[in-house]
Design an enzyme around this catalytic site. Structure first.
Site, mmCIF file in Angstrom:
data_model
loop_
_atom_site.group_PDB
_atom_site.id
_atom_site.type_symbol
_atom_site.label_atom_id
_atom_site.label_comp_id
_atom_site.label_asym_id
_atom_site.label_seq_id
_atom_site.Cartn_x
_atom_site.Cartn_y
_atom_site.Cartn_z
ATOM 1 N N LYS A 539 0.807 -1.323 0.313
ATOM 2 C CA LYS A 539 -0.397 -0.614 0.172
ATOM 3 C C LYS A 539 0.703 1.039 -0.225
ATOM 4 O O LYS A 539 2.708 0.691 0.064
ATOM 5 C CB LYS A 539 -0.969 -0.108 1.260
ATOM 6 C CG LYS A 539 -0.027 -0.346 2.436
ATOM 7 C CD LYS A 539 -1.288 0.268 3.689
ATOM 8 C CE LYS A 539 -1.551 -1.540 3.390
ATOM 9 N NZ LYS A 539 -3.560 -1.559 4.137
ATOM 10 N N LYS A 545 -0.212 3.805 8.312
ATOM 11 C CA LYS A 545 -0.370 2.608 8.239
ATOM 12 C C LYS A 545 0.447 1.795 8.430
ATOM 13 O O LYS A 545 0.227 0.672 8.688
ATOM 14 C CB LYS A 545 -0.203 2.318 6.344
ATOM 15 C CG LYS A 545 -1.156 3.124 5.759
ATOM 16 C CD LYS A 545 -1.443 3.394 4.330
ATOM 17 C CE LYS A 545 -1.992 4.149 3.129
ATOM 18 N NZ LYS A 545 -3.574 3.610 3.069
ATOM 19 N N THR A 647 -9.079 -1.006 0.856
ATOM 20 C CA THR A 647 -9.773 -2.208 0.265
ATOM 21 C C THR A 647 -9.380 -3.082 -0.296
ATOM 22 O O THR A 647 -9.418 -3.922 -0.272
ATOM 23 C CB THR A 647 -10.492 -0.969 -1.079
ATOM 24 O OG1 THR A 647 -8.722 -0.566 -1.791
ATOM 25 C CG2 THR A 647 -11.876 -0.212 -1.210
ATOM 26 N N LYS A 651 -9.776 -7.341 -0.645
ATOM 27 C CA LYS A 651 -8.997 -8.297 -1.907
ATOM 28 C C LYS A 651 -8.102 -9.356 -1.419
ATOM 29 O O LYS A 651 -8.372 -10.317 -2.188
ATOM 30 C CB LYS A 651 -8.492 -7.461 -2.354
ATOM 31 C CG LYS A 651 -8.462 -6.370 -2.932
ATOM 32 C CD LYS A 651 -7.596 -5.137 -4.176
ATOM 33 C CE LYS A 651 -7.979 -4.226 -4.670
ATOM 34 N NZ LYS A 651 -7.453 -2.491 -4.775
HETATM 35 C C1 26Q Z 1 -5.802 16.693 -3.044
HETATM 36 C C2 26Q Z 1 -5.004 17.895 -2.262
HETATM 37 C C3 26Q Z 1 -3.847 17.710 -3.221
HETATM 38 C C4 26Q Z 1 -3.192 16.624 -3.981
HETATM 39 C C5 26Q Z 1 -3.396 15.674 -3.880
HETATM 40 C C6 26Q Z 1 -5.097 15.072 -2.308
HETATM 41 C C7 26Q Z 1 -5.433 13.857 -2.560
HETATM 42 C C8 26Q Z 1 -4.924 12.929 -3.584
HETATM 43 C C9 26Q Z 1 -4.999 11.685 -3.504
HETATM 44 C C10 26Q Z 1 -5.600 13.439 -1.492
HETATM 45 C C11 26Q Z 1 -6.234 12.779 -1.301
HETATM 46 C C12 26Q Z 1 -5.769 11.574 -2.387
HETATM 47 C C13 26Q Z 1 -6.244 9.794 -2.050
HETATM 48 C C14 26Q Z 1 -6.960 9.369 -0.714
HETATM 49 C C15 26Q Z 1 -7.058 8.305 -0.784
HETATM 50 O O1 26Q Z 1 -6.725 7.244 -1.682
HETATM 51 N N1 26Q Z 1 -7.882 7.948 0.482
HETATM 52 C C16 26Q Z 1 -8.049 5.866 0.669
HETATM 53 O O2 26Q Z 1 -9.796 6.037 -0.104
HETATM 54 C C17 26Q Z 1 -9.851 4.709 -0.248
HETATM 55 C C18 26Q Z 1 -11.247 4.561 -0.839
HETATM 56 O O3 26Q Z 1 -11.839 4.786 -0.300
HETATM 57 C C19 26Q Z 1 -9.774 3.941 1.330
HETATM 58 O O4 26Q Z 1 -10.526 2.397 1.269
HETATM 59 C C20 26Q Z 1 -8.679 4.200 2.337
HETATM 60 O O5 26Q Z 1 -8.989 3.768 3.318
HETATM 61 C C21 26Q Z 1 -8.512 5.405 2.377
HETATM 62 O O6 26Q Z 1 -7.192 5.617 2.635
#
Ligand code: 26Q
Length: 806
Positions: A539, A545, A647, A651
């Site tokens: 991950k 984590k 998720t 899996k």
């Molecule tokens: C935000 C602003 C600027 C730049 C990047 C971001 C950004 C990008 C991606 C903030 C967060 C993310 C991704 C978050 C993420 O993947 N969260 C995960 O989402 C999954 C699906 O719901 C969950 O299973 C996970 O627990 C959670 O960490």
């Protein structure tokens, strides 16, 4: 068969201009994809036509990330064409399986949130929910990771270098997206005129996503930024070469690269431009489509559901208001009721530092009209709260869309919450914590708005395709119906004691482990024994984590084996993989430590056949498809309360790995389904973590009273694993000693004991396999089909259960 063969040859000849005798593997891949794509077109057009003709409600899934991975094998399986195409290719002298492996991953996402969007698009196609996913067609997806001297090195990703045979460019679907400038006229509906200073084109690229049995297809529509004026001849003629392409470069920068940050918002202007660019293009597109079909926007909420994947598209609230008022002359009240009835929002994190906020000044400069609208929403909202509250005091500062404490910033989560009819979390625990923490004041005011939809994964990619061996066993035991309805694997549980079944499962797992062992050898040079317990944590690398907890426990185990080498230790291979955000120093140090520990452990002959440590570089979707079916043990060890759902945990469990995990996110629901006896739970609960943060126990005290922990920390801090640079991990460990924010020290003993329970369980193989069977049998519920039906029934009010009459 002959027809398919002829089709592939035709593509090779007429679309690629290649003769079979000179065709390279990539040419064959492209020809095969083009031929398969043709098979999808009819279904795709029919799906789209039908949803038009019947006037069914459509779902628009707005996401800045779609982490798709490869597509060919999945598409073939869903179409039921795998063996036919394999035969056709083999007649042409080409090995389909080998060709499939050179398809580049479409890595337009960081991790869980992006992969979820990809699973959901496929599940909507498989369950018959008319849908379209909107995002950005990044030239460069998530960086590739190399490990040099134990450290992460980021290498640019270039998935489009061989062109992308799946997509259709739609030059006719281009929209103008404005930035900056000023607003004139009154603030009255239809009287506000925004004159942007800068305008770029958004051009659509469509990819069909085929559902199970090829029954339906959804569309992924990705936007590419192009300049209005690609070249300034004036500048060129004056000898200014860079000036001549300056506008073009500035415009195209918007869709150049995915931000590689998966939690802490980068806060850069380019990111805000990306967010507005794709949100505006998507809304203009769906509004135009709706208008063409119905000739009015009054029924938008009856025919359209817009789902916001986190706050990244939260500007949709203001942009839809703008389109309805400024471009369609609707009143504020009309526009607001349509907007609110159309939009819903999924939250994926509660970490305060991960919640998006943007400085008011930046918003005013880049999106002046939207900033006005957000102020307008906020003023009306706060007014109505004040009125309703009467004399009662409400903490307006906590619900305001503007955070006044940190230099005035727009709270995107508040904007999304207030602008949506429904807001959902992604696991039961997470949704409850939303009500109790970040959204508590808003929840008080809108007690019905927050709901839960626990995440799901597509069983086609993650079981049927990734693990054909296990699939065959399941089909033999539970019937062929499982591929149409994965919940039918529940009947697998009744066979947990069958020794013949166990032998088959062991053989399947062994084969999967051999395949992984080959990859590990090729990528790292480390030789691992498939008979050992494969203990896997894959991950994004994050403090919450707790890969650090895992590697520290690994060191304790290493010490324990060395001090009692003749005990019958269960042979283990610790497998890690994952990327760190490029600016996340601590995460990078953790990668370095894992690699350094691997070097020491793997070169020690006393532990040779008992313990190996592997860090597999460049974790991505395709790697996950090989690693997960080979795992015996799944590490889901986040600090309780911090992993919204997870998720990967689903899996692994579906593929029969046991979970060692905390009571966090969807782990709790996995435990509820597989039963307490079939999962190994350890550590503090979310409420214990909360209490410990409020009233921390001194870390020296925790360390002193935790067996083995002082030695492990001293060894790492003192350079035992970094002999060339003794202070390499001094800061990392000092950080832990200063503040155990993520409960690594607090949970260490509980985790180590849980690992000892795993050893004991592994020693009793029949019991282990009974547990494994229970995990597979009871995890069909985590299908994305179930999640999508839940969204469709309760949030979107769309899909099969809302089909028009007749
Ligand atoms: C935000 C602003 C600027 C730049 C990047 C971001 C950004 C990008 C991606 C903030 C967060 C993310 C991704 C978050 C993420 O993947 N969260 C995960 O989402 C999954 C699906 O719901 C969950 O299973 C996970 O627990 C959670 O960490």
């Amino acid at each position: 068969m002959d027809r398919l063969k002829a089709e592939i040859l035709r593509k090779l000849t007429f679309s690629l201009g290649k003769n079979p005798s000179v065709a390279q593997p990539h040419d064959w891949l492209t020809a095969a994809i083009l031929a398969v794509r043709d098979q999808i077109i009819d279904v795709w057009h029919r799906s789209t036509r039908e949803s038009y003709a019947t006037g069914r409600k459509r779902v628009y899934y707005l996401s800045l990330e779609f982490l798709i991975g490869r597509s060919l094998a999945d598409a073939l399986n869903n179409l039921g064409l795998t063996s036919a195409v394999s035969q056709a290719m083999s007649d042409l002298g080409v090995d389909l399986a080998a060709i499939e492996m050179i398809e580049p991953d479409a890595a337009l996402g960081n991790g869980g949130l992006g992969r979820l969007a990809a699973c959901y698009l496929e599940a909507m196609a498989s369950t018959g929910v008319p849908a379209l996913g909107y995002g950005i067609r990044y030239d460069h997806g998530l960086f590739k990771q190399r490990i040099d001297h134990g450290q992460q090195v980021e290498v640019p990703e270039d998935w489009l270098s061989f062109r992308n045979p799946w997509e259709f460019e739609r030059r006719e679907s281009a929209y103008q997206i404005g930035f900056g400038g000023a607003v004139s006229g009154t603030q009255k509906p239809g009287e506000s005129v925004w004159t942007p200073e800068e305008t770029v084109f958004a051009v659509a690229y469509d990819t069909p996503v085929i559902g199970w049995r090829g029954r339906d297809a959804t569309t992924l529509r990705l936007w590419r930024a192009r300049a209005l004026h690609p070249l300034s001849l004036d500048a060129f003629n004056a000898g200014d070469l860079y000036g001549a392409v300056a506008e073009r470069n500035r415009a195209e920068a918007i869709s150049k690269v995915l931000y590689p940050n998966d939690s802490t918002p980068a806060g850069q202007e380019l990111r805000l431009r990306q967010e507005f660019f794709f949100t505006s293009a998507s809304l203009q597109d769906l509004v135009r489509r709706h208008d063409r079909q119905f000739g009015t926007l009054d029924n938008l909420a009856d025919k359209v559901a817009i789902q916001l994947n986190d706050t990244h598209p939260a500007l949709a609230v203001a942009e839809l208001m703008r389109l309805l008022m400024d471009e369609r002359g609707k009143s504020w009240e009309q526009a607001w009721s349509i907007t609110n009835a159309t939009i819903s929002y999924t939250n994926h994190t509660l970490l305060p530092e991960a919640l998006e906020t943007w400085p008011v000044g930046l918003m005013e400069r880049l999106l002046p009209r939207h900033m006005q609208i957000i102020f307008g929403i906020n003023a009306r909202f706060l007014d109505s709260v004040r009125r309703k509250a009467g004399g009662d005091s409400v903490d307006l500062a906590s619900i305001s869309l503007i955070d006044e404490h940190h230099g005035r910033r727009v709270r995107m989560a508040h904007l999304a919450f207030v602008g949506s009819h429904t807001v959902n979390g992604v696991s039961a625990l997470h949704s409850n914590l939303m009500r109790q923490t970040v959204f508590a004041p808003l929840h008080q005011l809108f007690p019905e708005r927050i709901t839960n939809v626990t995440n799901g994964i597509t069983p086609r990619r993650w079981l049927l395709n990734a693990n054909p061996g296990l699939t065959r066993v399941l089909q033999d035991v539970c019937g062929k119906g499982i591929s149409d309805d994965i919940t039918q694997i529940e009947s697998f549980a009744a066979h947990a004691d069958d020794p013949a079944l166990r032998e088959r499962l062991i053989a399947v797992r062994h084969k999967n482990k051999l395949r992984l062992a080959e990859v590990v050898k090729r990528e790292t040079g480390v030789i691992i024994d498939p008979r050992a317990l494969f203990d896997v944590q894959i991950k994004r690398i994050h403090e919450y984590k707790r890969q650090l907890l895992n590697i520290l426990e690994t060191i304790a185990l290493y010490d324990a084996i060395r001090s009692a080498p003749y005990r019958d230790w269960a042979p283990r291979v610790k497998i890690f993989a994952g990327k760190a955000a490029s600016n996340y120093g601590t995460a990078k140090a953790i990668i370095n430590l894992i690699n350094d520990v691997a070097t020491v452990v793997n070169n020690d002959i006393t532990t040779r056949d008992r313990l190996k440590v592997v860090f597999l570089p460049n974790y991505n979707v395709s790697a996950a498809e090989i690693i997960i079916p080979a795992a015996d043990l799944s590490e889901q060890i986040s600090t309780a309360g911090m992993e919204a759902s997870g998720t990967g945990n689903m899996k692994f469990a579906l593929n029969g790995a046991l979970t060692i995990g905390t009571l966090d996110g969807a782990n709790i629901e996995i435990r509820d389904r597989v039963g307490d006896g079939n999962i190994v739970i350890f550590g503090m609960t979310a409420s214990q973590v909360e209490a410990a943060k409020r009233d921390p126990r001194p870390t020296e005290d925790v360390i002193a009273h935790t067996p083995h922990l002082p030695d492990v920390l001293d060894a790492v801090a003192g350079g035992a694993y970094s002999p060339g640079e003794r202070d390499r991990y001094r800061d990392l460990i000092d950080g832990l000693r200063a503040n155990d924010w993520f409960m690594v020290l607090n949970d260490f003993d509980s985790y180590r004991r849980a690992q000892m329970r795993i050893d004991a369980l592994w020693a009793d193989q029949p019991h282990w396999w009974r547990m494994s069977v229970a995990n597979t049998a009871h995890c069909g519920w985590f299908s994305a089909d179930r999640a999508i039906r839940d969204y469709a029934d309760r949030i979107w009010r769309a899909g099969p259960n809302f089909a028009p009459q007749g």
